[in-house]
Each structure stands twice: as structure tokens, then as C-alpha cells.
Design a protein around this motif. Sequence first.
Motif, PDB file in Angstrom:
ATOM      1  N   PHE A  94       0.823  -1.207   0.000  1.00 41.37           N
ATOM      2  CA  PHE A  94       0.000   0.000   0.000  1.00 41.37           C
ATOM      3  C   PHE A  94       0.861   1.261   0.000  1.00 41.37           C
ATOM      4  N   ILE A  95       2.018   1.201   0.643  1.00 39.85           N
ATOM      5  CA  ILE A  95       2.958   2.327   0.617  1.00 39.85           C
ATOM      6  C   ILE A  95       3.387   2.598  -0.823  1.00 39.85           C
ATOM      7  N   CYS A  96       3.796   1.565  -1.532  1.00 38.87           N
ATOM      8  CA  CYS A  96       4.243   1.743  -2.922  1.00 38.87           C
ATOM      9  C   CYS A  96       3.088   2.162  -3.831  1.00 38.87           C
ATOM     10  N   ALA A  97       1.924   1.591  -3.625  1.00 39.68           N
ATOM     11  CA  ALA A  97       0.765   1.981  -4.429  1.00 39.68           C
ATOM     12  C   ALA A  97       0.438   3.453  -4.205  1.00 39.68           C
ATOM     13  N   ALA A  98       0.496   3.911  -2.958  1.00 42.91           N
ATOM     14  CA  ALA A  98       0.219   5.319  -2.657  1.00 42.91           C
ATOM     15  C   ALA A  98       1.267   6.225  -3.295  1.00 42.91           C
ATOM     16  N   ARG A  99       2.504   5.794  -3.330  1.00 47.23           N
ATOM     17  CA  ARG A  99       3.557   6.595  -3.972  1.00 47.23           C
ATOM     18  C   ARG A  99       3.320   6.682  -5.482  1.00 47.23           C
ATOM     19  N   ILE A 100       2.831   5.598  -6.068  1.00 47.00           N
ATOM     20  CA  ILE A 100       2.490   5.628  -7.493  1.00 47.00           C
ATOM     21  C   ILE A 100       1.311   6.576  -7.708  1.00 47.00           C
ATOM     22  N   ASP A 101       0.310   6.503  -6.846  1.00 48.08           N
ATOM     23  CA  ASP A 101      -0.826   7.437  -6.951  1.00 48.08           C
ATOM     24  C   ASP A 101      -0.341   8.885  -6.909  1.00 48.08           C
ATOM     25  N   ALA A 102       0.679   9.166  -6.097  1.00 50.00           N
ATOM     26  CA  ALA A 102       1.186  10.536  -5.948  1.00 50.00           C
ATOM     27  C   ALA A 102       1.785  11.069  -7.255  1.00 50.00           C
ATOM     28  N   LEU A 103       2.158  10.189  -8.161  1.00 47.79           N
ATOM     29  CA  LEU A 103       2.663  10.630  -9.467  1.00 47.79           C
ATOM     30  C   LEU A 103       1.611  11.428 -10.219  1.00 47.79           C
ATOM     31  N   PHE A 104       0.341  11.178  -9.932  1.00 44.66           N
ATOM     32  CA  PHE A 104      -0.761  11.792 -10.658  1.00 44.66           C
ATOM     33  C   PHE A 104      -1.421  12.952  -9.923  1.00 44.66           C
ATOM     34  N   GLU A 105      -0.959  13.257  -8.715  1.00 39.72           N
ATOM     35  CA  GLU A 105      -1.574  14.349  -7.935  1.00 39.72           C
ATOM     36  C   GLU A 105      -1.155  15.703  -8.486  1.00 39.72           C
TER      37      GLU A 105
END
Length: 111
Positions: free
Chosen positions: A100-111
Amino acid sequence: MSDFKTRHCQSCEGFTDPMPRADAERALGQLAAGWGLDEAGRSIQRCFKFKNYHETMAFVNAVAWIAHTEDHHPDLAVGYNRCAVEFSTHAIGGLSDNDFICAARIDALFE
């Protein structure tokens, strides 16, 4: 649960139990829309779509950098304008906070 995108992965080489399904379902609520839990509750996945190959490969390289810095590596399936990302903590046979940490970091690429 703390904000996953501000945390870093921790080693869990076989001494951590996999995350229970109910906890994984709650953790999904902290991720962007599109992430899903597999039927067995052992992995999360999301398919990202792009305009072209160049954008897809830029994304793949950014994901590779996140994986390298966190030392937690997803399975990727790459096509011309899409990339499917799947996280599971293989050492424990299921999900951990690291996924979930890595998934959230990937999500942050699009913020």
C-alpha cells in the motif's frame, strides 16, 4: 492507519503475517480509485492508461524508481498505452503495508 504515501517500506522477510482481508479492504480506501483486491486477498492491482508509448514508458521508469528506492517490486504488464501494476509481498505470501505504501507513492505521481 497512517498516510501510506509518507511512510517507507520495512523489511518483513517471513516474520510478518499477511494482512487480513478486512484490513486490506480498509487500506484500499486510502488509495486512489482503480486499485482492486484479488479474490484471494493476496494482491492489489490497477491498470493505468496513457496516450502513447512514450508516456507509458515514462510511467514505467517512475514506478521502477519507486520500487528501487523502497526495495519493494511490483509485477508490471506493459503495453503500448497501458501498464498493469500488481503488488504482493511474496516473502509472506500476501499483502503487507509495503504494498500500500508503494501503491500510494504511485498514486502521488498523478496528484
